[in-house]
Design an enzyme around this catalytic site. Structure first.
Site, PDB file in Angstrom:
ATOM      1  N   TYR A 153      -9.330 -19.009  30.731  1.00 53.75           N
ATOM      2  CA  TYR A 153      -8.609 -19.949  31.600  1.00 53.75           C
ATOM      3  C   TYR A 153      -9.264 -20.025  32.969  1.00 53.75           C
ATOM      4  CZ  TYR A 153      -4.872 -22.094  34.276  1.00 53.75           C
ATOM      5  OH  TYR A 153      -4.159 -22.930  35.097  1.00 53.75           O
ATOM      6  N   ASP A 209       3.152 -25.994  38.427  1.00 50.33           N
ATOM      7  CA  ASP A 209       2.113 -25.549  39.366  1.00 50.33           C
ATOM      8  C   ASP A 209       2.094 -26.480  40.565  1.00 50.33           C
ATOM      9  OD1 ASP A 209      -0.206 -24.792  40.701  1.00 50.33           O
ATOM     10  OD2 ASP A 209      -1.377 -24.536  38.875  1.00 50.33           O
ATOM     11  N   ASP A 238      -0.506 -16.476  38.784  1.00 46.60           N
ATOM     12  CA  ASP A 238       0.015 -17.251  37.663  1.00 46.60           C
ATOM     13  C   ASP A 238       0.787 -16.338  36.724  1.00 46.60           C
ATOM     14  OD1 ASP A 238      -1.324 -19.405  38.740  1.00 46.60           O
ATOM     15  OD2 ASP A 238      -2.455 -19.884  36.920  1.00 46.60           O
TER      16      ASP A 238
END
Lengths: 124, 124
Positions: B15, B39, B99
């Site tokens: 990612y 996000d 994240d």
């Protein structure tokens, strides 16, 4: 109206300081009524004040040093990386969890979820 | 049966690499069908493949470097701190989000929530 960034960062710093050098009741004072604790993620969620107090009482007698590495606040919620070094005799156990927290309007913690596993523990 | 730690860490590294140097479709390939993206935290949750693709397509043309700082896996979920440096002319914009992701049994991402705010942006 979410708690503001500055107050949330203060709560996080107090949390880290109290986990290191405070009492279980110091930590508990940062939690809102009805708060939940899942530490580590995947274990049973603690939903009562008594069970949350028990969790922090277990680490209260340990010789621990804590420090904040990085905290990110977004929309009244936060995630932060911090380090806990526990000294037992001549050995140091270092763990750096990422905690995710939600907060009420007064920046009291309404939920905490801690991401870490035994694989992350460093012994020196 | 949660995906194992090693496969989740691989997905996280892919990612981060794809956000830096890959295409929107590279990133999209890491997401499971039905995945959601928030996000930063507090903005509208993207729930369709098209809207998630649009999100990564917007950053695809940027000159970005990314690196993983710290990842923690617990019970088939993960939180990780990483850094994105975006170069625009002579200026560098550095952001280090945390994240939080959940994964399916194949270590495909089922949800992503990114903690950061404009206050965290450093310009040099």
């Amino acid at each position: 109206m979410a708690a503001d960034r500055v107050r949330i960062l203060e709560t996080i710093q107090n949390y880290i300081d109290f986990v290191g050098k405070g009492t279980a009741d110091d930590v508990l004072g940062l939690y809102a009524e009805g708060a939940t604790v899942e530490d580590p993620v995947g274990t049973d969620v603690r939903t009562t004040r008594e069970s949350i107090r028990e969790f922090y009482a277990a680490i209260e007698p340990l010789e621990q040093e804590t420090r904040l590495i990085s905290a990110k606040v977004a929309d009244g919620q936060a995630a932060f990386l911090f380090e806990i070094v526990t000294r037992v005799g001549d050995q140091s156990y270092t763990l750096a969890p990422i905690d995710v927290m939600t907060f009420d309007d007064d920046a009291k913690i309404t939920s905490m979820r801690a991401f870490w596993s035994n694989d992350d523990m460093a012994i020196s």
